[in-house]
Write an enzyme that holds these catalytic residues in place. Structure first.
Site, PDB file in Angstrom:
ATOM      1  N   THR A   1       0.842  -1.177   0.000  1.00  0.00           N
ATOM      2  CA  THR A   1       0.000   0.000   0.000  1.00  0.00           C
ATOM      3  C   THR A   1       0.881   1.232   0.000  1.00  0.00           C
ATOM      4  OG1 THR A   1      -1.662  -1.164   1.314  1.00  0.00           O
ATOM      5  CG2 THR A   1      -1.655   1.233   1.501  1.00  0.00           C
TER       6      THR A   1
ATOM      7  N   GLY B   1      -3.448  -6.506   5.998  1.00  0.00           N
ATOM      8  CA  GLY B   1      -4.448  -5.619   6.576  1.00  0.00           C
ATOM      9  C   GLY B   1      -5.357  -6.241   7.611  1.00  0.00           C
TER      10      GLY B   1
END
Length: 328
Positions: free
Chosen positions: A188, A242
């Site tokens: 990310t 995540g």
């Protein structure tokens, strides 16, 4: 209905219900006691070695732009980079060959917007900002997010590049779902910035884990998990697997630890240790946090060595190695 009108109407009703003693009590509980020093601003910081992104953010800040514009334009650089297989256009698809994008953004006033599992739109961070500014909502998902983007003038784009398609076809030969630590098949860009006025904003955008199950969403577009900003205190953002960040509401936790007096570095370390504590027999995944406080002090921490983060200040543009929980 515009967000500001919606919130103003809601706030008026709420004010007549909540008593003054309760409001006073809440104010006492959220008191901030941060060290007094000359702030290091402006500043831009992001996860990983995305130097082009921080360079763009710094350009915006140097021209007197807001921290919100800086993080927005900064992460868009990576969304538009077809060679970046983890963010935006060119991102690797899910196991069914569909590229789905997630993003969120948060400003100095606590306003925020996010899109989840959105297809066919190249700049999810721009759509997330539209959600924040043009709707009474915080999150739009899937086809609803895509339809909203079209209504806002965004064009339909084929996000599956030929390279990403060939990588996916190669993966299908074994269909083994095992993200590799520090190999950017699941990472990310999260960015934080403070502008010349001392205001903080943040943005986070990703194509998520490569070859994930259809519909999977990680921490990146979840306010409080992948990103959190409190303009009185600071901000934090995350990268890595995540699911583990969501379980501890990691970015919110780090900001609250800074509110209690921890430095950004101490707060990031505690955030990682909370995750480790819930995975005592399982450390074969990577998590990385970065944080910044109101004074422009920064911190970063990860589980495994190899995570880096970019900082851009008047003193220079640097790719910094993060400290890690495990050494090796």
């Amino acid at each position: 209905m515009k967000r500001r009108k919606f919130i103003r109407n809601s706030s008026t009703i709420a004010a007549g219900i909540i008593s003054a003693p309760i409001l006073a009590s809440c104010k006492e509980e959220t008191a901030v006691n941060l060290p007094s020093k000359v702030p290091t601003v402006p500043i831009a910081i992001c996860t990983w070695d995305f130097g082009n992104a921080t360079a763009k953010a710094w350009e915006v800040l140097q021209e007197g732009g807001s921290s919100l514009d800086a993080v927005h334009q900064g992460v868009m650089v990576e969304e538009n980079d077809l060679n970046n297989n983890t963010v935006g256009n060119g991102g690797r698809p899910d196991r069914d060959g569909r590229v789905t994008l997630d993003a969120c953004i948060m400003d100095k006033d606590g306003n925020c917007g996010a899109v989840l599992a959105m297809q066919n739109i190249a700049n999810p961070i721009s759509v997330a900002r539209k959600v924040m500014e043009e709707t009474p909502h915080v999150m739009l998902a899937g086809k609803g997010a895509e339809q909203f983007a079209y209504e806002q003038g965004f064009e339909k784009t084929n996000l599956l590049t030929e390279k990403a398609k060939q990588d996916w076809l190669e993966w299908k030969k074994t269909s083994e779902y095992k993200p590799i630590i520090n190999i950017e098949n699941h990472d990310t860009i999260g960015m934080l910035a403070i502008d010349a006025k001392g205001d903080i904003a943040g943005a986070c955008t990703t194509s998520g884990m490569a070859y994930k199950m259809a519909g999977r969403v990680g921490d990146s577009p979840i306010i409080g998990a992948g990103l959190f900003i409190d303009n009185e205190v600071g901000g934090a953002t995350a990268t890595g697997v995540g699911e583990e960040v969501v379980r501890t509401v990691g970015s919110f936790l780090i900001v609250e630890l800074m509110r209690q007096g921890k430095t950004p570095q101490e707060a990031c370390e505690e955030g990682v240790k909370r995750i480790i504590a819930k995975n005592k027999d399982k450390q074969d995944f990577q998590i990385g946090f970065i944080a910044i406080n109101k004074q422009g002090e920064t911190g970063a921490y990860c589980i495994h060595p190899g995570f880096t983060y970019r900082t851009y200040t008047k003193d220079g543009h640097v790719n910094n190695p993060s400290q890690s929980y495990l050494n090796g």
